[in-house]
Motif scaffolding. Structure first.
Motif, PDB file in Angstrom:
ATOM      1  N   GLU A   1      43.908  42.815  30.401  1.00 23.34           N
ATOM      2  CA  GLU A   1      45.178  42.913  31.123  1.00 23.34           C
ATOM      3  C   GLU A   1      45.294  44.253  31.831  1.00 23.34           C
ATOM      4  O   GLU A   1      45.742  44.321  32.976  1.00 23.34           O
ATOM      5  CB  GLU A   1      46.351  42.722  30.151  1.00 23.34           C
ATOM      6  N   LEU A   2      44.882  45.324  31.161  1.00 22.69           N
ATOM      7  CA  LEU A   2      44.953  46.654  31.767  1.00 22.69           C
ATOM      8  C   LEU A   2      44.080  46.726  33.023  1.00 22.69           C
ATOM      9  O   LEU A   2      44.519  47.210  34.068  1.00 22.69           O
ATOM     10  CB  LEU A   2      44.526  47.730  30.761  1.00 22.69           C
ATOM     11  N   VAL A   3      42.861  46.224  32.949  1.00 24.87           N
ATOM     12  CA  VAL A   3      41.956  46.278  34.097  1.00 24.87           C
ATOM     13  C   VAL A   3      42.518  45.456  35.259  1.00 24.87           C
ATOM     14  O   VAL A   3      42.474  45.888  36.414  1.00 24.87           O
ATOM     15  CB  VAL A   3      40.533  45.826  33.703  1.00 24.87           C
ATOM     16  N   HIS A   4      43.077  44.283  34.971  1.00 24.55           N
ATOM     17  CA  HIS A   4      43.691  43.476  36.035  1.00 24.55           C
ATOM     18  C   HIS A   4      44.886  44.196  36.663  1.00 24.55           C
ATOM     19  O   HIS A   4      45.046  44.177  37.893  1.00 24.55           O
ATOM     20  CB  HIS A   4      44.116  42.103  35.504  1.00 24.55           C
ATOM     21  N   ALA A   5      45.718  44.830  35.850  1.00 28.21           N
ATOM     22  CA  ALA A   5      46.879  45.557  36.384  1.00 28.21           C
ATOM     23  C   ALA A   5      46.428  46.752  37.219  1.00 28.21           C
ATOM     24  O   ALA A   5      47.005  47.021  38.285  1.00 28.21           O
ATOM     25  CB  ALA A   5      47.789  46.011  35.238  1.00 28.21           C
ATOM     26  N   LEU A   6      45.413  47.473  36.780  1.00 25.59           N
ATOM     27  CA  LEU A   6      44.888  48.593  37.564  1.00 25.59           C
ATOM     28  C   LEU A   6      44.336  48.099  38.903  1.00 25.59           C
ATOM     29  O   LEU A   6      44.576  48.712  39.948  1.00 25.59           O
ATOM     30  CB  LEU A   6      43.800  49.332  36.774  1.00 25.59           C
ATOM     31  N   ALA A   7      43.623  46.980  38.879  1.00 29.72           N
ATOM     32  CA  ALA A   7      43.074  46.417  40.118  1.00 29.72           C
ATOM     33  C   ALA A   7      44.200  46.001  41.064  1.00 29.72           C
ATOM     34  O   ALA A   7      44.118  46.235  42.278  1.00 29.72           O
ATOM     35  CB  ALA A   7      42.171  45.225  39.805  1.00 29.72           C
ATOM     36  N   ASN A   8      45.267  45.405  40.530  1.00 30.40           N
ATOM     37  CA  ASN A   8      46.400  45.005  41.370  1.00 30.40           C
ATOM     38  C   ASN A   8      47.093  46.217  41.981  1.00 30.40           C
ATOM     39  O   ASN A   8      47.487  46.191  43.149  1.00 30.40           O
ATOM     40  CB  ASN A   8      47.394  44.165  40.573  1.00 30.40           C
ATOM     41  N   ALA A   9      47.241  47.274  41.205  1.00 29.08           N
ATOM     42  CA  ALA A   9      47.867  48.492  41.721  1.00 29.08           C
ATOM     43  C   ALA A   9      46.992  49.102  42.818  1.00 29.08           C
ATOM     44  O   ALA A   9      47.502  49.561  43.842  1.00 29.08           O
ATOM     45  CB  ALA A   9      48.092  49.498  40.585  1.00 29.08           C
ATOM     46  N   TRP A  10      45.679  49.094  42.619  1.00 31.23           N
ATOM     47  CA  TRP A  10      44.753  49.634  43.621  1.00 31.23           C
ATOM     48  C   TRP A  10      44.826  48.807  44.908  1.00 31.23           C
ATOM     49  O   TRP A  10      44.784  49.334  46.011  1.00 31.23           O
ATOM     50  CB  TRP A  10      43.343  49.666  43.047  1.00 31.23           C
ATOM     51  N   GLN A  11      44.950  47.506  44.761  1.00 30.62           N
ATOM     52  CA  GLN A  11      45.083  46.633  45.928  1.00 30.62           C
ATOM     53  C   GLN A  11      46.401  46.931  46.659  1.00 30.62           C
ATOM     54  O   GLN A  11      46.438  46.936  47.894  1.00 30.62           O
ATOM     55  CB  GLN A  11      45.022  45.165  45.522  1.00 30.62           C
TER      56      GLN A  11
END
Length: 189
Positions: free
Chosen positions: A167-177
Protein backbone atom coordinates in the motif's frame (compact mmCIF):
# COMPACT_ATOMS: atom_id res chain seq x y z
CA UNK A 1 17.38 -34.50 31.02
CA UNK A 2 20.39 -34.11 28.75
CA UNK A 3 18.27 -35.04 25.69
CA UNK A 4 15.81 -32.23 26.48
CA UNK A 5 18.63 -29.72 26.91
CA UNK A 6 20.17 -30.69 23.57
CA UNK A 7 16.76 -30.61 21.85
CA UNK A 8 15.98 -27.18 23.35
CA UNK A 9 19.39 -25.86 22.35
CA UNK A 10 18.97 -27.21 18.80
CA UNK A 11 15.52 -25.62 18.55
CA UNK A 12 16.84 -22.25 19.74
CA UNK A 13 19.76 -22.36 17.29
CA UNK A 14 17.49 -23.22 14.37
CA UNK A 15 15.13 -20.36 15.31
CA UNK A 16 18.04 -17.92 15.39
CA UNK A 17 19.34 -19.05 12.02
CA UNK A 18 16.08 -18.62 10.13
CA UNK A 19 16.10 -15.46 8.01
CA UNK A 20 13.06 -13.24 7.65
CA UNK A 21 11.65 -13.07 4.14
CA UNK A 22 13.01 -10.22 2.04
CA UNK A 23 10.59 -8.43 -0.30
CA UNK A 24 11.60 -6.25 -3.23
CA UNK A 25 9.47 -3.40 -4.58
CA UNK A 26 9.29 -1.47 -7.86
CA UNK A 27 7.11 1.55 -8.48
CA UNK A 28 4.15 0.39 -10.56
CA UNK A 29 3.69 1.75 -14.06
CA UNK A 30 0.86 4.22 -14.22
CA UNK A 31 -1.90 3.09 -16.55
CA UNK A 32 -1.86 6.54 -18.18
CA UNK A 33 1.85 6.17 -18.90
CA UNK A 34 1.44 2.93 -20.83
CA UNK A 35 1.80 3.47 -24.52
CA UNK A 36 1.91 1.40 -27.65
CA UNK A 37 5.23 0.33 -29.04
CA UNK A 38 4.55 2.20 -32.30
CA UNK A 39 6.79 5.15 -33.11
CA UNK A 40 5.14 8.55 -32.81
CA UNK A 41 6.17 11.38 -35.10
CA UNK A 42 6.56 14.65 -33.27
CA UNK A 43 6.74 17.83 -35.32
CA UNK A 44 6.28 20.44 -32.61
CA UNK A 45 9.94 20.55 -31.65
CA UNK A 46 9.08 20.57 -27.96
CA UNK A 47 11.69 18.56 -26.11
CA UNK A 48 12.33 17.87 -22.43
CA UNK A 49 15.43 16.23 -21.02
CA UNK A 50 15.06 14.98 -17.46
CA UNK A 51 18.68 15.53 -16.57
CA UNK A 52 18.54 14.25 -13.01
CA UNK A 53 16.38 13.00 -10.21
CA UNK A 54 18.36 12.93 -6.99
CA UNK A 55 17.21 11.74 -3.59
CA UNK A 56 18.23 12.67 -0.06
CA UNK A 57 20.98 10.52 1.44
CA UNK A 58 18.62 8.59 3.72
CA UNK A 59 16.61 7.52 0.64
CA UNK A 60 19.59 6.42 -1.44
CA UNK A 61 19.97 2.97 0.12
CA UNK A 62 18.04 -0.15 -0.78
CA UNK A 63 15.61 -0.12 2.15
CA UNK A 64 12.25 1.63 2.07
CA UNK A 65 12.24 4.57 4.50
CA UNK A 66 9.65 5.09 7.21
CA UNK A 67 9.32 8.07 9.56
CA UNK A 68 8.56 6.81 13.09
CA UNK A 69 8.28 10.21 14.84
CA UNK A 70 8.64 13.85 13.93
CA UNK A 71 12.47 13.50 14.17
CA UNK A 72 13.20 9.79 13.67
CA UNK A 73 13.38 7.64 10.53
CA UNK A 74 14.02 3.96 10.06
CA UNK A 75 15.14 2.11 6.95
CA UNK A 76 13.62 -1.31 6.31
CA UNK A 77 15.98 -4.28 6.25
CA UNK A 78 13.58 -6.73 4.62
CA UNK A 79 11.44 -4.44 2.43
CA UNK A 80 13.79 -3.18 -0.24
CA UNK A 81 13.67 -1.30 -3.51
CA UNK A 82 14.18 -3.70 -6.42
CA UNK A 83 16.43 -1.16 -8.15
CA UNK A 84 17.81 2.23 -7.24
CA UNK A 85 15.09 4.64 -6.09
CA UNK A 86 16.64 7.43 -8.18
CA UNK A 87 16.45 5.22 -11.27
CA UNK A 88 12.84 4.24 -10.57
CA UNK A 89 11.76 7.85 -9.94
CA UNK A 90 13.44 9.09 -13.12
CA UNK A 91 11.86 6.34 -15.25
CA UNK A 92 8.40 6.86 -13.72
CA UNK A 93 8.68 10.62 -14.24
CA UNK A 94 9.74 10.11 -17.87
CA UNK A 95 6.81 7.75 -18.49
CA UNK A 96 4.28 9.99 -16.74
CA UNK A 97 5.43 13.15 -18.52
CA UNK A 98 5.39 11.37 -21.90
CA UNK A 99 1.77 10.42 -21.17
CA UNK A 100 0.86 14.00 -20.13
CA UNK A 101 2.72 15.96 -22.80
CA UNK A 102 1.28 15.03 -26.18
CA UNK A 103 3.50 16.30 -28.95
CA UNK A 104 6.59 16.49 -26.74
CA UNK A 105 9.65 14.29 -26.73
CA UNK A 106 10.50 13.54 -23.10
CA UNK A 107 13.75 11.71 -22.50
CA UNK A 108 15.89 10.55 -19.60
CA UNK A 109 18.92 10.86 -21.89
CA UNK A 110 20.33 13.99 -23.54
CA UNK A 111 18.48 14.95 -26.69
CA UNK A 112 20.74 15.89 -29.55
CA UNK A 113 20.17 17.97 -32.62
CA UNK A 114 18.37 20.91 -31.05
CA UNK A 115 19.37 23.80 -28.88
CA UNK A 116 15.75 24.33 -27.84
CA UNK A 117 15.59 21.64 -25.18
CA UNK A 118 14.01 22.25 -21.80
CA UNK A 119 16.01 20.70 -18.97
CA UNK A 120 14.44 19.38 -15.75
CA UNK A 121 16.31 18.62 -12.52
CA UNK A 122 14.42 17.16 -9.56
CA UNK A 123 15.54 16.84 -5.95
CA UNK A 124 13.49 14.52 -3.74
CA UNK A 125 13.88 15.13 -0.01
CA UNK A 126 11.06 12.87 1.14
CA UNK A 127 9.73 9.64 -0.36
CA UNK A 128 8.64 7.59 2.62
CA UNK A 129 5.86 6.41 4.87
CA UNK A 130 4.97 8.26 8.04
CA UNK A 131 3.77 7.11 11.47
CA UNK A 132 0.39 8.83 11.08
CA UNK A 133 -0.60 6.75 8.04
CA UNK A 134 0.55 8.99 5.20
CA UNK A 135 2.89 8.58 2.27
CA UNK A 136 5.11 11.66 1.98
CA UNK A 137 6.69 12.93 -1.24
CA UNK A 138 8.45 16.29 -1.17
CA UNK A 139 11.31 18.23 -2.67
CA UNK A 140 11.64 20.68 -5.52
CA UNK A 141 12.26 20.82 -9.24
CA UNK A 142 14.09 23.25 -11.47
CA UNK A 143 13.09 23.74 -15.09
CA UNK A 144 15.45 25.52 -17.43
CA UNK A 145 14.00 26.87 -20.66
CA UNK A 146 16.63 28.88 -22.52
CA UNK A 147 17.66 31.63 -20.12
CA UNK A 148 14.52 31.26 -18.00
CA UNK A 149 14.72 29.16 -14.84
CA UNK A 150 11.68 28.11 -12.80
CA UNK A 151 12.02 26.51 -9.34
CA UNK A 152 8.98 24.94 -7.68
CA UNK A 153 8.73 23.07 -4.40
CA UNK A 154 6.34 20.15 -3.97
CA UNK A 155 4.94 18.55 -0.84
CA UNK A 156 2.38 15.78 -1.21
CA UNK A 157 0.90 13.80 1.67
CA UNK A 158 -1.29 10.91 0.60
CA UNK A 159 -3.29 8.90 3.15
CA UNK A 160 -2.74 5.15 3.18
CA UNK A 161 -5.95 3.15 2.82
CA UNK A 162 -4.52 0.13 4.66
CA UNK A 163 -1.32 -1.07 6.33
CA UNK A 164 1.62 -2.65 4.59
CA UNK A 165 4.49 -1.92 2.26
CA UNK A 166 2.46 -2.78 -0.86
CA UNK A 167 0.00 0.00 0.00
CA UNK A 168 2.82 2.40 0.84
CA UNK A 169 4.59 1.82 -2.49
CA UNK A 170 1.32 2.33 -4.41
CA UNK A 171 0.58 5.56 -2.50
CA UNK A 172 4.12 6.86 -3.13
CA UNK A 173 3.76 6.05 -6.84
CA UNK A 174 0.40 7.87 -6.98
CA UNK A 175 1.87 10.93 -5.26
CA UNK A 176 4.81 10.91 -7.71
CA UNK A 177 2.38 10.71 -10.61
CA UNK A 178 0.46 13.70 -9.17
CA UNK A 179 3.66 15.72 -9.17
CA UNK A 180 4.36 14.72 -12.77
CA UNK A 181 0.94 16.16 -13.66
CA UNK A 182 1.88 19.45 -11.97
CA UNK A 183 5.18 19.57 -13.86
CA UNK A 184 3.34 18.92 -17.14
CA UNK A 185 0.91 21.78 -16.40
CA UNK A 186 3.84 24.11 -15.78
CA UNK A 187 5.45 23.06 -19.07
CA UNK A 188 2.24 23.67 -21.03
CA UNK A 189 1.99 27.26 -19.77
Amino acid sequence: MMKWTIATLALLLSACSSQPQVSYYQLPSASAAKSSSAAIAVNSGKQLWIESVTVADFLSGTGIAYQTSNVKYTIANNNLWGSSLEQQLKQALTDNLNAQLNGWVVSAQPIGGSSDVDVLRVTVNGFHGRYDGYAVVNGYWILQHGNQIVRRPFDIEMPLQKDGYDELVHALANAWQQEAIQIAKALKN
